[in-house]
Design a protein around this motif. Structure first.
Motif, PDB file in Angstrom:
ATOM      1  N   CYS A  19       0.830  -1.218   0.000  1.00 41.73           N
ATOM      2  CA  CYS A  19       0.000   0.000   0.000  1.00 41.73           C
ATOM      3  C   CYS A  19       0.856   1.255   0.000  1.00 41.73           C
ATOM      4  O   CYS A  19       0.534   2.233  -0.684  1.00 41.73           O
ATOM      5  CB  CYS A  19      -0.922   0.001   1.213  1.00 41.73           C
ATOM      6  SG  CYS A  19      -2.234  -1.234   1.158  1.00 41.73           S
ATOM      7  N   ALA A  20       1.930   1.239   0.768  1.00 40.04           N
ATOM      8  CA  ALA A  20       2.811   2.408   0.844  1.00 40.04           C
ATOM      9  C   ALA A  20       3.418   2.734  -0.512  1.00 40.04           C
ATOM     10  O   ALA A  20       3.591   3.906  -0.870  1.00 40.04           O
ATOM     11  CB  ALA A  20       3.908   2.168   1.879  1.00 40.04           C
ATOM     12  N   ILE A  21       3.753   1.702  -1.267  1.00 36.98           N
ATOM     13  CA  ILE A  21       4.339   1.914  -2.602  1.00 36.98           C
ATOM     14  C   ILE A  21       3.255   2.219  -3.631  1.00 36.98           C
ATOM     15  O   ILE A  21       3.433   3.053  -4.525  1.00 36.98           O
ATOM     16  CB  ILE A  21       5.157   0.680  -3.017  1.00 36.98           C
ATOM     17  CG1 ILE A  21       6.341   0.491  -2.066  1.00 36.98           C
ATOM     18  CG2 ILE A  21       5.641   0.802  -4.454  1.00 36.98           C
ATOM     19  CD1 ILE A  21       7.122  -0.784  -2.291  1.00 36.98           C
TER      20      ILE A  21
ATOM     21  N   LEU B  15      -2.749   9.830   3.377  1.00 34.27           N
ATOM     22  CA  LEU B  15      -1.383  10.094   3.843  1.00 34.27           C
ATOM     23  C   LEU B  15      -1.213   9.958   5.360  1.00 34.27           C
ATOM     24  O   LEU B  15      -0.302   9.243   5.800  1.00 34.27           O
ATOM     25  CB  LEU B  15      -0.937  11.486   3.376  1.00 34.27           C
ATOM     26  CG  LEU B  15       0.526  11.842   3.653  1.00 34.27           C
ATOM     27  CD1 LEU B  15       1.457  10.939   2.855  1.00 34.27           C
ATOM     28  CD2 LEU B  15       0.780  13.303   3.301  1.00 34.27           C
ATOM     29  N   PRO B  16      -2.032  10.610   6.198  1.00 35.94           N
ATOM     30  CA  PRO B  16      -1.815  10.466   7.656  1.00 35.94           C
ATOM     31  C   PRO B  16      -1.925   9.023   8.130  1.00 35.94           C
ATOM     32  O   PRO B  16      -1.124   8.582   8.978  1.00 35.94           O
ATOM     33  CB  PRO B  16      -2.928  11.335   8.264  1.00 35.94           C
ATOM     34  CG  PRO B  16      -3.326  12.270   7.184  1.00 35.94           C
ATOM     35  CD  PRO B  16      -3.143  11.523   5.908  1.00 35.94           C
TER      36      PRO B  16
ATOM     37  N   LEU C 259       3.092   3.141   9.151  1.00 32.52           N
ATOM     38  CA  LEU C 259       4.512   2.836   8.935  1.00 32.52           C
ATOM     39  C   LEU C 259       5.323   3.083  10.201  1.00 32.52           C
ATOM     40  O   LEU C 259       6.224   2.297  10.547  1.00 32.52           O
ATOM     41  CB  LEU C 259       5.054   3.682   7.785  1.00 32.52           C
ATOM     42  CG  LEU C 259       4.569   3.308   6.372  1.00 32.52           C
ATOM     43  CD1 LEU C 259       5.059   4.323   5.352  1.00 32.52           C
ATOM     44  CD2 LEU C 259       5.045   1.913   5.991  1.00 32.52           C
ATOM     45  N   LEU C 260       5.025   4.172  10.913  1.00 35.16           N
ATOM     46  CA  LEU C 260       5.755   4.476  12.141  1.00 35.16           C
ATOM     47  C   LEU C 260       5.456   3.451  13.228  1.00 35.16           C
ATOM     48  O   LEU C 260       6.361   3.000  13.942  1.00 35.16           O
ATOM     49  CB  LEU C 260       5.396   5.881  12.628  1.00 35.16           C
ATOM     50  CG  LEU C 260       5.906   7.039  11.763  1.00 35.16           C
ATOM     51  CD1 LEU C 260       5.352   8.360  12.268  1.00 35.16           C
ATOM     52  CD2 LEU C 260       7.435   7.073  11.750  1.00 35.16           C
TER      53      LEU C 260
ATOM     54  N   VAL D 103       7.177  11.255  -1.337  1.00 34.93           N
ATOM     55  CA  VAL D 103       6.899  11.328  -2.776  1.00 34.93           C
ATOM     56  C   VAL D 103       5.402  11.521  -3.022  1.00 34.93           C
ATOM     57  O   VAL D 103       4.988  12.336  -3.851  1.00 34.93           O
ATOM     58  CB  VAL D 103       7.410  10.061  -3.495  1.00 34.93           C
ATOM     59  CG1 VAL D 103       6.949  10.045  -4.950  1.00 34.93           C
ATOM     60  CG2 VAL D 103       8.918   9.983  -3.412  1.00 34.93           C
ATOM     61  N   ALA D 104       4.569  10.768  -2.283  1.00 32.55           N
ATOM     62  CA  ALA D 104       3.119  10.884  -2.429  1.00 32.55           C
ATOM     63  C   ALA D 104       2.642  12.298  -2.103  1.00 32.55           C
ATOM     64  O   ALA D 104       1.823  12.879  -2.821  1.00 32.55           O
ATOM     65  CB  ALA D 104       2.413   9.860  -1.550  1.00 32.55           C
ATOM     66  N   ALA D 105       3.155  12.860  -1.006  1.00 33.67           N
ATOM     67  CA  ALA D 105       2.758  14.215  -0.614  1.00 33.67           C
ATOM     68  C   ALA D 105       3.156  15.229  -1.677  1.00 33.67           C
ATOM     69  O   ALA D 105       2.383  16.152  -2.004  1.00 33.67           O
ATOM     70  CB  ALA D 105       3.385  14.581   0.726  1.00 33.67           C
TER      71      ALA D 105
END
Length: 339
Positions: A5-7, A45-46, A52-53, A66-68
């Motif tokens: 999902c992150a990618i 994004l949030p 991830l954190l 990159v997404a932001a």
């Protein structure tokens, strides 16, 4: 799953930006998407960053950076500040453009909002000859000695308007249509200027939605997708491009310093804008920064209104104003001759 999902998130945003840029109004889905609020692209994004954190995958945070960037810059249209400065020894012309929403706020309110910005030339669109024209013209005359109305357009100027041209009607899908612009020649301290006041066909109403708060009721009733959205949106975009092309091609042939201003009805990443108006300098990009949204006034998310100029002029200041006098903001730019 989270890694995928992150990618996938920045890749999906890149695909959207590429689709808007390369296809734009040529496909009804991307055409409609161009006018949708872009803030929705930031909603994941949030959640993604927090996940991830929490899972210790800090090494993948670069994907969200990159997404932001993709969401904020190409998709939402954020413009970084560029250096610009006024040359004190050269004369300056202040130009205002304003879609006045059929004078719904009232002639006095509109004239006061314009006078507050003290422009040398004010270009108004969507007068529509519905009501208030005589009163608005009289109110503008208190600040401008030269005021002229032509179809849905008004020019108010401190300097003489020595000529005006109403273009010929267009032939489109078996019917005649207005070109939706007026050309003026104005004597100014910068010399004679060609000024184009433009307002091509709006996309509102194509999907049976005249106001944004009506979207959900129309969707629930099924009226939103009544008829043929593909054909309707395509025809609407084709007419808008034809109208913009007429104004842009005429302005491109000018030997004089030239300004093209008004409600272009073309959002960020518009292919129609790129094909027809990209050779002109954009006042907002040249002399301001941020998102520059001008519509709708209460919760703006579209930059439809613009002040453009050819290479004989340079922008030295730019701002957005006139809240409450229309459903659009007005734009105010100062230009100088380019030496």
């Amino acid at each position: 799953m989270l890694i995928a999902c992150a990618i996938a998130y920045p890749l999906a945003l890149f695909a959207c930006a590429l689709g808007f840029y390369c296809i734009g109004e040529d496909w009804w889905v991307t055409a409609a998407g161009l006018y949708a609020p872009r803030l929705v692209f930031l909603l994941p994004l949030p959640l993604t960053v927090t996940s991830l954190l929490m899972l210790g995958e800090r090494r993948l945070l670069w994907t969200q950076v990159v997404a932001a960037f993709i969401a904020i810059v190409p998709l939402m249209g954020f413009v970084l500040p560029l250096p610009h400065a006024k040359v004190s020894s050269r004369p300056t012309l202040r130009v205002l453009t304003f879609n006045v929403d059929s004078v719904r706020a009232g002639p006095a309110e509109i004239a006061a909002a314009i006078a507050k910005n003290a422009p040398d030339v004010a270009l108004l669109q969507e007068i529509m000859q519905v009501r208030g024209n005589a009163e608005l013209i009289a109110a503008l005359h208190t600040s401008f000695p030269y005021v002229e109305a032509s179809t849905q357009f008004i020019i108010a100027s401190r300097y003489p308007v020595v000529a005006r041209t109403l273009p010929h009607r267009l032939f489109f899908h078996g019917k005649t249509s207005f070109s939706q612009f007026v050309r003026y020649l104005v004597e100014t301290p910068l010399g004679e200027l060609a000024i184009y006041n433009v307002h091509p066909r709006s996309p509102r109403g194509v999907l049976h939605v005249r106001t944004f708060h009506a979207v959900m009721p129309e969707l629930e009733s099924g009226q939103l997708l009544a008829g043929d959205p593909s054909a309707d949106v395509r025809a609407n975009a084709e007419l808008r491009e034809l109208q913009i092309h007429e104004a842009a091609s005429s302005a491109a042939r000018e030997s004089l310093p030239t300004i093209v201003a008004g409600d272009t009805n073309l959002p960020g990443l518009s292919a129609i804008f790129r094909r027809n108006l990209s050779l002109f300098a954009d006042g907002f990009r040249e002399a301001s920064w941020g998102f520059g949204y001008t519509f709708p006034v209460n919760h703006p998310f579209l930059r439809l209104d613009r002040i453009l100029a050819n290479d004989k002029l340079r922008f030295v200041s730019f701002r957005i104003d006139c809240r409450g006098a229309s459903d659009h903001y007005c734009l105010v730019a100062e230009v100088q001759a380019r030496q």
